[in-house]
Write an enzyme that holds these catalytic residues in place. Structure first.
Site, PDB file in Angstrom:
ATOM      1  N   ARG A   1       0.827  -1.211   0.000  1.00 34.64           N
ATOM      2  CA  ARG A   1       0.000   0.000   0.000  1.00 34.64           C
ATOM      3  C   ARG A   1       0.856   1.254   0.000  1.00 34.64           C
ATOM      4  NH1 ARG A   1      -4.039  -2.735   4.204  1.00 34.64           N
ATOM      5  NH2 ARG A   1      -2.103  -3.861   4.479  1.00 34.64           N
TER       6      ARG A   1
ATOM      7  N   VAL B   1       5.545 -19.173  12.941  1.00 35.59           N
ATOM      8  CA  VAL B   1       5.808 -19.597  14.322  1.00 35.59           C
ATOM      9  C   VAL B   1       7.298 -19.520  14.628  1.00 35.59           C
ATOM     10  CG1 VAL B   1       5.569 -21.444  16.032  1.00 35.59           C
ATOM     11  CG2 VAL B   1       3.842 -21.177  14.244  1.00 35.59           C
TER      12      VAL B   1
ATOM     13  N   GLY C   1       9.754 -17.384  14.200  1.00 37.46           N
ATOM     14  CA  GLY C   1      10.736 -16.786  13.291  1.00 37.46           C
ATOM     15  C   GLY C   1      11.652 -17.793  12.623  1.00 37.46           C
TER      16      GLY C   1
ATOM     17  N   ASP D   1      -0.476 -13.131  20.520  1.00 38.08           N
ATOM     18  CA  ASP D   1       0.493 -13.579  19.508  1.00 38.08           C
ATOM     19  C   ASP D   1       0.966 -15.009  19.817  1.00 38.08           C
ATOM     20  OD1 ASP D   1       2.624 -12.855  17.333  1.00 38.08           O
ATOM     21  OD2 ASP D   1       3.792 -13.584  19.041  1.00 38.08           O
TER      22      ASP D   1
ATOM     23  N   LYS E   1       0.397 -18.746  17.773  1.00 36.46           N
ATOM     24  CA  LYS E   1       1.456 -19.704  17.438  1.00 36.46           C
ATOM     25  C   LYS E   1       1.179 -21.064  18.087  1.00 36.46           C
ATOM     26  CE  LYS E   1       4.752 -15.887  17.081  1.00 36.46           C
ATOM     27  NZ  LYS E   1       5.608 -15.015  17.886  1.00 36.46           N
TER      28      LYS E   1
HETATM   29  N1  HSE Z   1       5.875  -9.928  18.125  1.00 35.27           N
HETATM   30  C1  HSE Z   1       6.390 -11.220  17.885  1.00 35.27           C
HETATM   31  C2  HSE Z   1       7.305 -11.587  19.046  1.00 35.27           C
HETATM   32  C3  HSE Z   1       7.120 -11.244  16.566  1.00 35.27           C
HETATM   33  O1  HSE Z   1       7.599 -10.735  19.877  1.00 35.27           O
HETATM   34  O2  HSE Z   1       7.696 -12.737  19.139  1.00 35.27           O
HETATM   35  C4  HSE Z   1       7.159 -12.554  15.900  1.00 35.27           C
HETATM   36  O3  HSE Z   1       5.930 -13.164  15.796  1.00 35.27           O
END
Ligand code: HSE
Length: 432
Positions: free
Chosen positions: A45, A130, A132, A199, A203
């Site tokens: 965007r 999940v 990184g 978050d 995961k």
């Molecule tokens: N905000 C997430 C964390 C980033 O702190 O793990 C990766 O999902």
């Protein structure tokens, strides 16, 4: 072989990391893959003229990119829910493979997305969703696929781990540590998703679906964040031989699957206790492999890009790892009342004869066994009714429902002058 023609939706931190990894590691990737991974189009965007797109065309229409039929794969890295979901569905419906780092859409709409992917014979890569850089999706769907898993436990939110580590090791306040995590680029756009556990719950939903064939049941995952953890709790935990971590835990029980995200007291000498800063780690207990531990950076541009590029290479090589769908006989996710764990309790109590004994009597009446206790003299704020001291208790394993009933009775004692803090304790053994 023909190059793999890649279109990327999004031009934020992770998308820029993907461009960088593909540019910097191009020759090694080509050598190992037998194909060149060529980014031919980017859509976002917001234009960012300062970013080197390496010859890819740019547009602001992400949906139009997803609908193109001259791409071999669409990478979704715009984040958020609705537009991201719509564009992933658009590409899959077209038969175009997709790679996404979006844990929310996989956790909330996984059943639908994987059914759509299967129906259109299109891959859906989500390793980056999940933890990184950590290859936990590949491990569960490939290397560990011959196992039955008893439980898994993970530090799967880097921001929460960073904050708890800074509070424990440097005595930082919650607010200062959160601000630093945001400056370092770990936190979500809305940091309440990090500190309230959402978050991590996204995961854990995905890990639970893969490890236990339990389906993607985000709404059933118990979710609690770290905002109520105090410096006092850190200190008492340390004195008792534990540290406080924010974990996602999934465990097979005879009656169903526990799937829960919350702060946990972890023994100081346990592997997970030593995962500091913004690092992530997942420990999986499986019936053939035993305990396997996966650790690494769980957020940030290059670590997350590493997972995205790994998925692109799988697609370039025609490898498939679509997860199994929940079947009718999938075990249910247990309500939090039905989980079993040990507990840390901090009970603010008036400093009066018999106060500890009355708390202990209620626990004993409820068949809750005390493992350790601390009650020491402390200069505490005057609650208006005299001096109070925290009674700190560690219990043995008990069903949460039983603990809830006991805590209602303890909270009602006239000596108890404030809200009781309860933190679950894990020893990571089979029955606890
Ligand atoms: N905000 C997430 C964390 C980033 O702190 O793990 C990766 O999902």
């Amino acid at each position: 072989m023909e190059p793999l023609r890649v279109g990327i939706c999004g031009l934020g931190t992770v998308a820029q990391g993907v461009l960088k990894v593909l540019q910097n590691n191009a020759s090694g990737i080509r050598r190992r893959t037998g194909r060149q991974l060529e980014v031919v189009a980017v859509a976002s965007r917001t234009a960012k003229p300062e970013v080197d797109l390496g010859g890819a065309t740019f547009s602001t229409d992400v949906m139009a990119l997803a609908a193109r039929d001259d791409l071999d794969v669409v990478v979704e890295l715009i984040g958020g829910e609705n537009t991201a979901l719509a564009l992933v569905e658009r590409a899959l419906a077209n038969g175009t493979p997709v790679v996404t780092g979006n844990k929310a859409i996989v956790a909330l709409h996984g059943e639908r997305l994987f059914a759509l992917a299967a129906a259109n014979a299109a891959q859906l890569g989500f390793e980056a969703a999940v933890a990184g850089s950590i290859p936990i999706i590949a491990s569960l769907t490939e290397a560990l696929a011959g196992n039955e898993h008893d439980w898994l436990a993970g530090i799967i939110n880097g921001t929460s781990n960073f904050i708890l580590s800074a509070m424990a090791e440097q005595g930082q306040s919650f607010a200062d540590a959160l601000q630093r995590a945001q400056e370092l680029g770990y936190a979500e756009a809305d940091p309440t998703f990090d500190v309230e556990g959402v978050d991590a719950a996204h995961k854990l939903t995905i890990l639970t679906a893969l490890a236990f064939d339990a389906g993607f049941r985000f709404a059933d995952v118990y979710t609690e964040g770290i905002t109520k953890i105090t410096a006092d709790d850190m200190e008492y935990a340390r004195e008792l031989g534990y540290c406080i971590k924010h974990l996602g835990v999934a465990r097979r029980r005879p009656a169903g699957i526990e799937a829960r995200v919350h702060p946990v007291l972890v023994p100081q000498d346990h592997l997970l206790a030593n995962i500091g800063d913004a690092m992530n780690a997942v420990l999986v207990h499986s019936n053939a492999a035993g305990d396997t531990l996966y650790a690494g950076p769980g957020a940030g541009a290059l670590p997350t890009a590493s997972a995205v590029v790994g998925d692109l290479i799988s697609i370039a090589q025609g490898r498939s790892r679509l997860p199994r769908m929940a079947s009718a006989e999938a075990l249910r996710i247990l309500p939090i009342d039905e989980i079993e764990t040990a507990y840390y309790l901090r009970i603010p109590s008036l400093d009066q004869p018999g106060a500890f004994a009355r708390v202990a009597t209620i626990l004993s009446d409820c068949n809750i066994s005390i493992e350790a206790a601390i009650q020491r003299e402390q200069t505490a704020p005057d609650a208006g009714e005299g001096r109070w001291v925290p009674i700190v208790i560690l219990t043995h394993v008990v069903k949460e429902l039983v603990m809830n009933e006991a805590l209602i009775r303890v909270q009602a004692l006239p000596e108890v002058v404030g809200e009781i803090t309860r933190i679950r304790v894990e020893h990571f053994a089979g029955a606890d």
